[in-house]
Design a protein around this motif. Sequence first.
Motif, PDB file in Angstrom:
ATOM      1  N   PHE A   1       0.840  -1.195   0.000  1.00  0.00           N
ATOM      2  CA  PHE A   1       0.000   0.000   0.000  1.00  0.00           C
ATOM      3  C   PHE A   1       0.874   1.243   0.000  1.00  0.00           C
ATOM      4  O   PHE A   1       1.955   1.269   0.568  1.00  0.00           O
ATOM      5  CB  PHE A   1      -0.903   0.007   1.228  1.00  0.00           C
ATOM      6  N   SER A   2       0.380   2.299  -0.601  1.00  0.00           N
ATOM      7  CA  SER A   2       1.140   3.542  -0.657  1.00  0.00           C
ATOM      8  C   SER A   2       0.938   4.330   0.634  1.00  0.00           C
ATOM      9  O   SER A   2       0.091   4.008   1.462  1.00  0.00           O
ATOM     10  CB  SER A   2       0.678   4.380  -1.855  1.00  0.00           C
ATOM     11  N   ILE A   3       1.709   5.375   0.770  1.00  0.00           N
ATOM     12  CA  ILE A   3       1.616   6.233   1.963  1.00  0.00           C
ATOM     13  C   ILE A   3       0.251   6.904   2.031  1.00  0.00           C
ATOM     14  O   ILE A   3      -0.284   7.141   3.110  1.00  0.00           O
ATOM     15  CB  ILE A   3       2.768   7.258   1.994  1.00  0.00           C
ATOM     16  N   TRP A   4      -0.331   7.192   0.872  1.00  0.00           N
ATOM     17  CA  TRP A   4      -1.646   7.841   0.853  1.00  0.00           C
ATOM     18  C   TRP A   4      -2.729   6.898   1.357  1.00  0.00           C
ATOM     19  O   TRP A   4      -3.662   7.311   2.033  1.00  0.00           O
ATOM     20  CB  TRP A   4      -1.980   8.339  -0.544  1.00  0.00           C
ATOM     21  N   HIS A   5      -2.593   5.640   1.064  1.00  0.00           N
ATOM     22  CA  HIS A   5      -3.553   4.656   1.570  1.00  0.00           C
ATOM     23  C   HIS A   5      -3.529   4.622   3.093  1.00  0.00           C
ATOM     24  O   HIS A   5      -4.569   4.640   3.742  1.00  0.00           O
ATOM     25  CB  HIS A   5      -3.225   3.271   0.992  1.00  0.00           C
ATOM     26  N   TRP A   6      -2.322   4.570   3.665  1.00  0.00           N
ATOM     27  CA  TRP A   6      -2.207   4.516   5.127  1.00  0.00           C
ATOM     28  C   TRP A   6      -2.690   5.811   5.771  1.00  0.00           C
ATOM     29  O   TRP A   6      -3.279   5.791   6.852  1.00  0.00           O
ATOM     30  CB  TRP A   6      -0.780   4.208   5.541  1.00  0.00           C
ATOM     31  N   ALA A   7      -2.460   6.957   5.121  1.00  0.00           N
ATOM     32  CA  ALA A   7      -2.935   8.238   5.648  1.00  0.00           C
ATOM     33  C   ALA A   7      -4.466   8.255   5.713  1.00  0.00           C
ATOM     34  O   ALA A   7      -5.049   8.715   6.704  1.00  0.00           O
ATOM     35  CB  ALA A   7      -2.417   9.387   4.791  1.00  0.00           C
ATOM     36  N   ILE A   8      -5.111   7.732   4.682  1.00  0.00           N
ATOM     37  CA  ILE A   8      -6.577   7.684   4.673  1.00  0.00           C
ATOM     38  C   ILE A   8      -7.086   6.724   5.742  1.00  0.00           C
ATOM     39  O   ILE A   8      -8.050   7.011   6.453  1.00  0.00           O
ATOM     40  CB  ILE A   8      -7.084   7.300   3.270  1.00  0.00           C
TER      41      ILE A   8
END
Length: 58
Positions: free
Chosen positions: A4-11
Amino acid sequence: MGTFSIWHWAIVFLVIALLFGTSKIKDLGKDLGSAVKGFKESLNADPKSTTDKSEDKA
């Protein structure tokens, strides 16, 4: 499917914060920290200071 990308984890973290609230997450962190601290203190405790009940009966 890769990682998963960093944006996925941020969401994901944003949704968790919205669902549970930041104060509940902060309390959970405090509880976890005190549990880890207590565990470390029990590992470093002097074994001679604790009494073993089986030795007292013998």
